[in-house]
Design a protein around this motif. Sequence first.
Motif, PDB file in Angstrom:
ATOM      1  N   LEU A 157       0.835  -1.199   0.000  1.00 37.41           N
ATOM      2  CA  LEU A 157       0.000   0.000   0.000  1.00 37.41           C
ATOM      3  C   LEU A 157       0.874   1.254   0.000  1.00 37.41           C
ATOM      4  CD1 LEU A 157      -2.754   1.289   0.030  1.00 37.41           C
ATOM      5  CD2 LEU A 157      -2.720   1.243   2.516  1.00 37.41           C
ATOM      6  N   ARG A 158       1.952   1.187   0.761  1.00 35.19           N
ATOM      7  CA  ARG A 158       2.826   2.358   0.834  1.00 35.19           C
ATOM      8  C   ARG A 158       3.374   2.694  -0.551  1.00 35.19           C
ATOM      9  NH1 ARG A 158       6.397   0.531   4.379  1.00 35.19           N
ATOM     10  NH2 ARG A 158       8.115   0.387   2.924  1.00 35.19           N
ATOM     11  N   LYS A 159       3.784   1.661  -1.263  1.00 32.24           N
ATOM     12  CA  LYS A 159       4.332   1.902  -2.606  1.00 32.24           C
ATOM     13  C   LYS A 159       3.268   2.476  -3.536  1.00 32.24           C
ATOM     14  CE  LYS A 159       8.097  -1.364  -2.673  1.00 32.24           C
ATOM     15  NZ  LYS A 159       8.324  -2.801  -2.800  1.00 32.24           N
ATOM     16  N   ILE A 160       2.046   1.946  -3.424  1.00 33.88           N
ATOM     17  CA  ILE A 160       0.973   2.448  -4.293  1.00 33.88           C
ATOM     18  C   ILE A 160       0.676   3.912  -3.978  1.00 33.88           C
ATOM     19  CG2 ILE A 160      -1.451   2.185  -4.917  1.00 33.88           C
ATOM     20  CD1 ILE A 160      -1.149  -0.823  -4.265  1.00 33.88           C
ATOM     21  N   ILE A 161       0.643   4.219  -2.681  1.00 34.35           N
ATOM     22  CA  ILE A 161       0.378   5.613  -2.305  1.00 34.35           C
ATOM     23  C   ILE A 161       1.508   6.519  -2.771  1.00 34.35           C
ATOM     24  CG2 ILE A 161       0.245   7.182  -0.318  1.00 34.35           C
ATOM     25  CD1 ILE A 161      -1.634   5.180   0.987  1.00 34.35           C
ATOM     26  N   GLU A 162       2.712   5.998  -2.678  1.00 37.09           N
ATOM     27  CA  GLU A 162       3.850   6.787  -3.141  1.00 37.09           C
ATOM     28  C   GLU A 162       3.730   7.057  -4.652  1.00 37.09           C
ATOM     29  OE1 GLU A 162       7.396   5.095  -1.570  1.00 37.09           O
ATOM     30  OE2 GLU A 162       8.342   7.066  -1.388  1.00 37.09           O
ATOM     31  N   ALA A 163       3.301   6.022  -5.373  1.00 35.07           N
ATOM     32  CA  ALA A 163       3.121   6.196  -6.818  1.00 35.07           C
ATOM     33  C   ALA A 163       2.031   7.235  -7.088  1.00 35.07           C
ATOM     34  CB  ALA A 163       2.756   4.865  -7.469  1.00 35.07           C
ATOM     35  N   GLY A 164       0.961   7.184  -6.285  1.00 34.39           N
ATOM     36  CA  GLY A 164      -0.127   8.159  -6.430  1.00 34.39           C
ATOM     37  C   GLY A 164       0.377   9.572  -6.172  1.00 34.39           C
ATOM     38  N   LEU A 165       1.157   9.727  -5.116  1.00 37.15           N
ATOM     39  CA  LEU A 165       1.695  11.046  -4.784  1.00 37.15           C
ATOM     40  C   LEU A 165       2.613  11.540  -5.896  1.00 37.15           C
ATOM     41  CD1 LEU A 165       2.505  10.667  -0.979  1.00 37.15           C
ATOM     42  CD2 LEU A 165       0.749  12.103  -2.017  1.00 37.15           C
ATOM     43  N   HIS A 166       3.318  10.603  -6.487  1.00 36.81           N
ATOM     44  CA  HIS A 166       4.221  10.953  -7.569  1.00 36.81           C
ATOM     45  C   HIS A 166       3.436  11.533  -8.748  1.00 36.81           C
ATOM     46  CE1 HIS A 166       8.111  10.828  -9.423  1.00 36.81           C
ATOM     47  NE2 HIS A 166       7.536  10.369 -10.531  1.00 36.81           N
ATOM     48  N   GLU A 167       2.273  10.949  -9.012  1.00 34.23           N
ATOM     49  CA  GLU A 167       1.445  11.435 -10.125  1.00 34.23           C
ATOM     50  C   GLU A 167       0.969  12.867  -9.922  1.00 34.23           C
ATOM     51  OE1 GLU A 167      -1.372   9.315 -12.107  1.00 34.23           O
ATOM     52  OE2 GLU A 167      -0.172   7.477 -12.194  1.00 34.23           O
ATOM     53  N   ILE A 168       0.614  13.182  -8.672  1.00 36.85           N
ATOM     54  CA  ILE A 168       0.083  14.533  -8.467  1.00 36.85           C
ATOM     55  C   ILE A 168       1.190  15.540  -8.207  1.00 36.85           C
ATOM     56  CG2 ILE A 168      -2.136  13.802  -7.556  1.00 36.85           C
ATOM     57  CD1 ILE A 168      -0.885  14.656  -4.782  1.00 36.85           C
ATOM     58  N   GLU A 169       2.359  15.032  -7.978  1.00 36.38           N
ATOM     59  CA  GLU A 169       3.533  15.829  -7.611  1.00 36.38           C
ATOM     60  C   GLU A 169       3.335  17.351  -7.660  1.00 36.38           C
ATOM     61  OE1 GLU A 169       6.627  14.038  -6.645  1.00 36.38           O
ATOM     62  OE2 GLU A 169       6.556  16.007  -5.655  1.00 36.38           O
ATOM     63  N   LYS A 194       1.741  15.616   1.081  1.00 34.60           N
ATOM     64  CA  LYS A 194       2.975  14.851   1.016  1.00 34.60           C
ATOM     65  C   LYS A 194       3.486  14.506   2.417  1.00 34.60           C
ATOM     66  CE  LYS A 194       7.136  14.369  -1.514  1.00 34.60           C
ATOM     67  NZ  LYS A 194       8.304  14.992  -2.076  1.00 34.60           N
ATOM     68  N   SER A 195       3.518  15.507   3.277  1.00 35.06           N
ATOM     69  CA  SER A 195       4.074  15.246   4.614  1.00 35.06           C
ATOM     70  C   SER A 195       3.189  14.378   5.485  1.00 35.06           C
ATOM     71  CB  SER A 195       4.306  16.531   5.404  1.00 35.06           C
ATOM     72  OG  SER A 195       5.006  17.451   4.701  1.00 35.06           O
ATOM     73  N   ILE A 196       1.905  14.334   5.194  1.00 32.67           N
ATOM     74  CA  ILE A 196       1.065  13.507   6.056  1.00 32.67           C
ATOM     75  C   ILE A 196       1.392  12.034   5.797  1.00 32.67           C
ATOM     76  CG2 ILE A 196      -1.026  13.154   4.623  1.00 32.67           C
ATOM     77  CD1 ILE A 196      -1.057  14.145   8.286  1.00 32.67           C
ATOM     78  N   HIS A 197       1.792  11.729   4.576  1.00 32.92           N
ATOM     79  CA  HIS A 197       2.186  10.348   4.283  1.00 32.92           C
ATOM     80  C   HIS A 197       3.658  10.096   4.612  1.00 32.92           C
ATOM     81  CE1 HIS A 197      -1.519   9.084   2.351  1.00 32.92           C
ATOM     82  NE2 HIS A 197      -1.562  10.254   1.750  1.00 32.92           N
ATOM     83  N   PHE A 198       4.492  11.030   4.185  1.00 31.83           N
ATOM     84  CA  PHE A 198       5.924  10.819   4.380  1.00 31.83           C
ATOM     85  C   PHE A 198       6.584  12.019   5.038  1.00 31.83           C
ATOM     86  CE2 PHE A 198       4.650   8.132   0.832  1.00 31.83           C
ATOM     87  CZ  PHE A 198       5.071   6.898   1.303  1.00 31.83           C
ATOM     88  N   PRO A 199       6.303  12.204   6.333  1.00 29.69           N
ATOM     89  CA  PRO A 199       6.930  13.347   7.009  1.00 29.69           C
ATOM     90  C   PRO A 199       8.430  13.120   7.145  1.00 29.69           C
ATOM     91  CG  PRO A 199       5.790  11.949   8.593  1.00 29.69           C
ATOM     92  CD  PRO A 199       5.506  11.376   7.238  1.00 29.69           C
ATOM     93  N   PHE A 205       4.937  16.365  10.367  1.00 31.95           N
ATOM     94  CA  PHE A 205       3.648  15.692  10.459  1.00 31.95           C
ATOM     95  C   PHE A 205       2.620  16.577  11.162  1.00 31.95           C
ATOM     96  CE2 PHE A 205       1.272  13.551  13.854  1.00 31.95           C
ATOM     97  CZ  PHE A 205       0.258  12.986  13.099  1.00 31.95           C
ATOM     98  N   ASN A 206       3.036  17.179  12.266  1.00 35.89           N
ATOM     99  CA  ASN A 206       2.104  18.033  13.003  1.00 35.89           C
ATOM    100  C   ASN A 206       1.611  19.212  12.184  1.00 35.89           C
ATOM    101  OD1 ASN A 206       1.792  16.678  15.431  1.00 35.89           O
ATOM    102  ND2 ASN A 206       3.796  17.396  16.148  1.00 35.89           N
ATOM    103  N   ILE A 207       2.541  19.822  11.466  1.00 39.15           N
ATOM    104  CA  ILE A 207       2.160  20.978  10.645  1.00 39.15           C
ATOM    105  C   ILE A 207       1.156  20.552   9.580  1.00 39.15           C
ATOM    106  CG2 ILE A 207       3.023  22.675   8.977  1.00 39.15           C
ATOM    107  CD1 ILE A 207       5.692  22.609  10.593  1.00 39.15           C
ATOM    108  N   ALA A 208       1.442  19.415   8.959  1.00 34.85           N
ATOM    109  CA  ALA A 208       0.564  18.918   7.896  1.00 34.85           C
ATOM    110  C   ALA A 208      -0.793  18.529   8.458  1.00 34.85           C
ATOM    111  CB  ALA A 208       1.210  17.723   7.205  1.00 34.85           C
ATOM    112  N   ARG A 209      -0.755  17.826   9.583  1.00 34.82           N
ATOM    113  CA  ARG A 209      -2.013  17.357  10.156  1.00 34.82           C
ATOM    114  C   ARG A 209      -2.910  18.530  10.540  1.00 34.82           C
ATOM    115  NH1 ARG A 209      -4.707  16.137  14.712  1.00 34.82           N
ATOM    116  NH2 ARG A 209      -6.094  14.338  14.503  1.00 34.82           N
ATOM    117  N   ASN A 210      -2.312  19.542  11.169  1.00 33.39           N
ATOM    118  CA  ASN A 210      -3.095  20.714  11.559  1.00 33.39           C
ATOM    119  C   ASN A 210      -3.864  21.296  10.391  1.00 33.39           C
ATOM    120  OD1 ASN A 210      -2.745  20.914  14.222  1.00 33.39           O
ATOM    121  ND2 ASN A 210      -1.049  22.364  14.143  1.00 33.39           N
TER     122      ASN A 210
END
Length: 680
Positions: A157-169, A194-199, A205-210
């Motif tokens: 799943l992590r790899k798939i999400i990473e691929a998804g993030l790559h698409e929207i870059e 981006k940071s919520i998945h890969f801080p 992470f906190n900044i992104a989550r907020n």
Amino acid sequence: MDLNKDVKYIKGVGPNRVKLLNKLGIFTLKDLITYYPRTYEDRSKPKKLYECVDGEEVLIEVIACNRLTDAWLKGKTMQKLQVRDETMSATIIWFNQSYLKGKFEIGNKYRFYGKINKKFGKIEMISPVFDNIEKKQNTGRIIPIYPLTYQLSQNTLRKIIEAGLHEIEGNLKETLPDYILEEYKLQDINKAVKSIHFPKEFKDFNIARNRLVFEELLIMQLALLELKNSYIKEEKGIKYSKDVKMSDIINKLPFTLTKAQLRVIEEIDNNMESENNMNRLLQGDVGSGKTVVAMCAAYKAVKCGYQAAIMAPTAILAIQHLENFKKIFDEFNIRCELLISGMTKKKKEELLQRLKNGEIDILIGTHAIIEDNVEFKNLGLVVTDEQHRFGVKQRTKIAEKGQNPDVLVMTATPIPRTLALILYGDLDISIIDELPPNRKKIDTLAVKKNMTDRINNFIKEQVKEGRQAYIVCPLVEENEESDLKSVEELYEKSRTEVFPEYRVEYIHGKMKQKEKDEIMQRFKNKEIDILISTTVIEVGVDVPNSNIMVIENAERFGLAQLHQLRGRVGRGEYKSYCILKYEGNGETVRKRMKVMCDTNDGFIISEKDLELRGSGDFFGTMQHGLPEFKIANLFEDMKILQMAQNVAIKIINEDPKLEKQENQELKNLIKDKFTKRIEI
Ligand code: ADP
Ligand code: MG
């Protein structure tokens, strides 16, 4: 880049994985990138081998000292690799991973992350994930951990999400207007996602989550405010006469009202007598006596020359209300009638005619009441019971049948007042925070499976004495992914093996409403001893003779829901019991069970529920009648919620219909997330 693109087009997603992703509710690229981690593992800080402690999960950076060996061992294969750093050497072990052969070069450096096994000063690491030292795929960074189902691994799943993030870059369209981002110093959407998945660090992470929590809560608040504007009209409401006294009916009741009931009745009375329209939420625990409050309001409306409508979520509840109303109102010559679906056409037509002519004073029914052909002569009061089963649309629709009638919404799902103020900002709130004095405490105990026989014997004893029992289980069908008991399976077993000498029946949500009503009616008539059920019995059905409730897999339910279920017993003169059968030894599970055993107070329970609710909770917040959130947690994020509320009020004041260009993305988000939900 198209956010609505099907996930099947994402790199690494084949037909099998599409199915697994769909099971998680991931259908589009957008679903994928907003599938947020449950927690994180810090695999960014390496330890030296000599610092490693037995049992801990660590990252090590080491050099391979030999080739991987591959040996047979009792039907499996075992792969071993010797490694070292400056401080000492260690052995890495895998099972059945023959494909690893040739992956490691002697003298090259690798990163491993896994659990340490330390015995007699020797270090082993079993089945770790790893990377070449120059790669940061599985190690060397903070790794997101996702809520998952069976068959899909974290790595995949992590790899798939990473691929998804790559698409929207970096190309996500900003959703929050600039002026808000600036004023509240919020991170832009691309960085946040981006940071919520890969801080890079936890502070990221906190900044992104907020930012993401703020957005989610702001949208909810805007949706609520919009809604409020859509149904609160400028016109004044009905001004009921001060000459009609609710005390006339209160004096006719077979019991004395509690202080809380009296206070709430007075609030309603004042509201009805004022020229302001009433839009009031009445919160009160199960059994706190909300029905008589509705009666008082209905009495006043009718005596002032108006009609009242009472809407209940199920036919059986409507019938129950009718019976209770008639007991009191017949004496006053106030005419109550029932409208549910499934009545004969002739009877219904006749009823509708009388309603239109004003020959019916109080109409009690299910959502059949909101159908278009139901016309009142002069509807002045609308009461909806158990609000979370309806929702605002229905409430509005029935209110439109009158000239701005007063509206009272009753709910038995208590939520903390601070939260209620925010979430039901569109309604005034009255709270019954006291149970009638004659209530016996329901003895609640939490037990493990090994107590099953004793519990069954206890049920038999009670049934022999004439009582009835409920056994509740979480699911309808056998679920391949877990061993949760299904209703039908449990029914078969109970009927044939466990309680063959008693009358056992079952009921679940997938049955037709008519079948359900029939079974509940038979249970009420004492034609059934033991009723096996899902949570369909949750809503206010009154069977005073039933005094035992067993809840299977209690750990699967939210506390508020357990409390609702428990409220089905303890309604009569008999000592009542609630037995929570649970599995698991987790601390949260035990704490949750303890809360249930320690208190009968719905408000305390709902507060604890929010506090102890883990994210990814099985039943989610829908049990509170609240929308479900992807990332916000109403308890933890109360501060952000308040901030979001203030911002929402400001936005709506300046741009009531969200027509300004800068607010268009917000408007889209509201449409996207809330229109469907609020109609439920
Ligand atoms: P809920 O708030 O869950 O809808 P109900 O209105 O159904 O509760 O009331 C539960 C039971 O308590 C009913 O049988 C009702 O007649 C009874 N009841 C309500 N108020 C009082 C009171 N003040 N004293 C004693 N019994 C009461
Ligand atoms: Mg009720």
